[in-house]
Enzyme design. Structure first.
Site, PDB file in Angstrom:
ATOM      1  N   LYS A  34       0.514  -1.447   0.523  1.00 22.99           N
ATOM      2  CA  LYS A  34       0.191  -0.076  -0.090  1.00 22.99           C
ATOM      3  C   LYS A  34       1.508   1.314  -0.383  1.00 22.99           C
ATOM      4  O   LYS A  34       0.573   2.070  -0.857  1.00 22.99           O
ATOM      5  CB  LYS A  34      -1.297   0.052   0.847  1.00 22.99           C
ATOM      6  CG  LYS A  34      -1.461  -1.293   1.080  1.00 22.99           C
ATOM      7  CD  LYS A  34      -2.550  -1.474  -0.248  1.00 22.99           C
ATOM      8  CE  LYS A  34      -3.611  -3.173   0.115  1.00 22.99           C
ATOM      9  NZ  LYS A  34      -4.284  -3.097  -0.844  1.00 22.99           N
TER      10      LYS A  34
ATOM     11  N   TYR B  15     -12.570 -14.763   3.698  1.00 23.97           N
ATOM     12  CA  TYR B  15     -11.484 -13.350   3.716  1.00 23.97           C
ATOM     13  C   TYR B  15     -11.484 -13.490   4.916  1.00 23.97           C
ATOM     14  O   TYR B  15     -12.003 -13.559   5.944  1.00 23.97           O
ATOM     15  CB  TYR B  15     -12.015 -11.874   3.288  1.00 23.97           C
ATOM     16  CG  TYR B  15     -11.414 -10.763   4.038  1.00 23.97           C
ATOM     17  CD1 TYR B  15      -9.976 -10.182   2.724  1.00 23.97           C
ATOM     18  CD2 TYR B  15     -11.443 -10.153   4.917  1.00 23.97           C
ATOM     19  CE1 TYR B  15      -9.675  -9.506   2.784  1.00 23.97           C
ATOM     20  CE2 TYR B  15     -10.312  -9.107   5.553  1.00 23.97           C
ATOM     21  CZ  TYR B  15      -9.072  -9.156   3.984  1.00 23.97           C
ATOM     22  OH  TYR B  15      -8.306  -7.580   4.225  1.00 23.97           O
TER      23      TYR B  15
ATOM     24  N   TYR C  43      -3.575 -12.183   2.775  1.00 24.70           N
ATOM     25  CA  TYR C  43      -2.855 -11.600   1.254  1.00 24.70           C
ATOM     26  C   TYR C  43      -2.165 -12.885   0.635  1.00 24.70           C
ATOM     27  O   TYR C  43      -2.193 -13.910   0.324  1.00 24.70           O
ATOM     28  CB  TYR C  43      -2.956 -10.250   1.883  1.00 24.70           C
ATOM     29  CG  TYR C  43      -4.300  -9.338   1.218  1.00 24.70           C
ATOM     30  CD1 TYR C  43      -4.963  -8.959   0.370  1.00 24.70           C
ATOM     31  CD2 TYR C  43      -4.392  -9.209   2.717  1.00 24.70           C
ATOM     32  CE1 TYR C  43      -5.747  -8.577   0.194  1.00 24.70           C
ATOM     33  CE2 TYR C  43      -5.859  -7.665   2.524  1.00 24.70           C
ATOM     34  CZ  TYR C  43      -6.429  -7.563   1.811  1.00 24.70           C
ATOM     35  OH  TYR C  43      -7.548  -7.142   1.690  1.00 24.70           O
TER      36      TYR C  43
END
Length: 347
Positions: A62, A275, A301
């Site tokens: 990010k 998730y 992730y």
């Protein structure tokens, strides 16, 4: 045409200097061989792009996006960053740190997206770091349109006299995706400088900005490297459509023609129960990569992406002569929020 002339042409095709940008990121991040993991799997040559080493707040993908997003925020004279994510969001952690680095405030919405976690899930890992960086936060139940919720909060904060800048979840819009257009160029430059080419790039795909930025960047340069996205949340078709939409919008921002949907490659076989819920393959990937290469993956992730790579090697998806690059998106701080499952791996 010489390799230098080719590189100059590629730079001209993706002129990122015309976009506001704030330096936040250690770059270029290294590309390292993973010989022990390659040998353990009996597969092709495996390499890793270390975007866990971007520097800001323990690093992660990010940070590349935030360079452009915060650059835009500063141009708009914002004094506060507002964003959203799941409770253990890597994006929220890095956004909160970026706000500190630039003297801004940060307010975040955290979605209780992952069921069945105990109370410590909301106080350890990334949440601990969010608090250390001074971010203020609100929780939301699962299933809401979190970007819409955050936009509403942004409007409220503006009415209260702040100058907030809204960043969508994952930093995934055309501005944020420019960070991975830059990364695509970095990978192409590495291949040009070293003569080392790759046959595949494998990565986790979630909020779509990283995946879309890479596809857009390679397309704009005419650099043929297929990107395999291993979904961490959505079914294949839905994820393909979402990545494709952002790829098109990013290419439009760059002034380039779009790509066909078939350029978007997604494998949804490693999502597991959902998730943030590690599947057995996720936990195996964490243990195997740690023991073979000393690399820490996160259970939300990067480990699902690595599980996909491992599964593809075992199934014979890659040729033995292939060179496969894995994009490590960081996030190891979230391991502490999954202490019970990670402790079991140490046995």
């Amino acid at each position: 045409m010489s390799s230098t002339e080719t590189l100059d042409r590629q730079h001209a095709q993706i002129d990122l200097d015309r976009f506001p940008r704030t330096p936040l990121c250690h770059q270029p991040t290294p590309i390292e061989a993973m010989p022990r993991l390659s040998a353990a799997l009996g597969g092709p040559s495996l390499f890793v792009k270390r975007d866990d080493c971007t520097g800001l707040a323990m690093g992660g993908n990010k940070t590349r996006k935030l360079e452009f997003l915060v650059g835009e925020a500063m141009e708009e004279k914002a004094d506060m960053l507002v964003t959203q994510g799941a409770v253990q969001s890597n994006h929220v952690r890095q956004t909160a740190a970026a706000a500190c680095k630039l003297g801004m405030k940060c307010h975040v919405l955290l979605e209780r997206r992952v069921p069945g976690r105990d109370a410590s899930y909301e106080s350890t890992g990334n949440v601990l770091l969010d608090n250390l960086f001074g971010a203020t936060h609100e929780f939301r139940p699962a299933g809401l349109d979190m970007n819409a919720e955050a936009r509403t909060v942004t409007e409220r904060l503006q009415a209260e006299g702040h100058r907030p800048y809204f960043i969508p979840g994952g930093g995934s819009n055309p501005t944020g995706a420019l960070g991975y257009v830059a990364c695509a160029r970095e990978i192409a430059e590495h291949s040009r400088a070293t003569g080392q080419s790759f046959d595949w790039l494998v990565m986790s795909t979630g909020s779509t900005g990283t995946h879309a930025g890479l596809v857009a960047g390679f397309h704009a340069m005419g650099h043929e490297l297929p990107v395999m996205g291993v979904s961490v949340r959505q079914p294949r078709e839905r994820q393909m459509q979402a990545v494709h939409a952002l790829t098109q919008a990013t290419l439009e921002k760059l002034g380039h023609d779009g790509v066909p949907l078939k350029k978007i490659i997604v494998d949804d076989g490693y999502v597991g129960e959902g998730y943030g819920i590690p599947a057995p393959s996720t936990l195996e990937a964490i243990r195997l990569t740690a023991r073979q290469e000393g690399l820490l993956l996160d259970p939300v992730y990067s480990a699902k992406g690595m599980a996909g790579l491992i599964g593809m090697v075992r199934s014979g998806f890659f040729k033995p002569s292939d060179s496969v690059l894995f994009l490590h998106t960081g996030g190891a701080s979230a391991l502490f929020a999954y202490e019970d499952q990670i402790t079991a791996l140490a046995d």
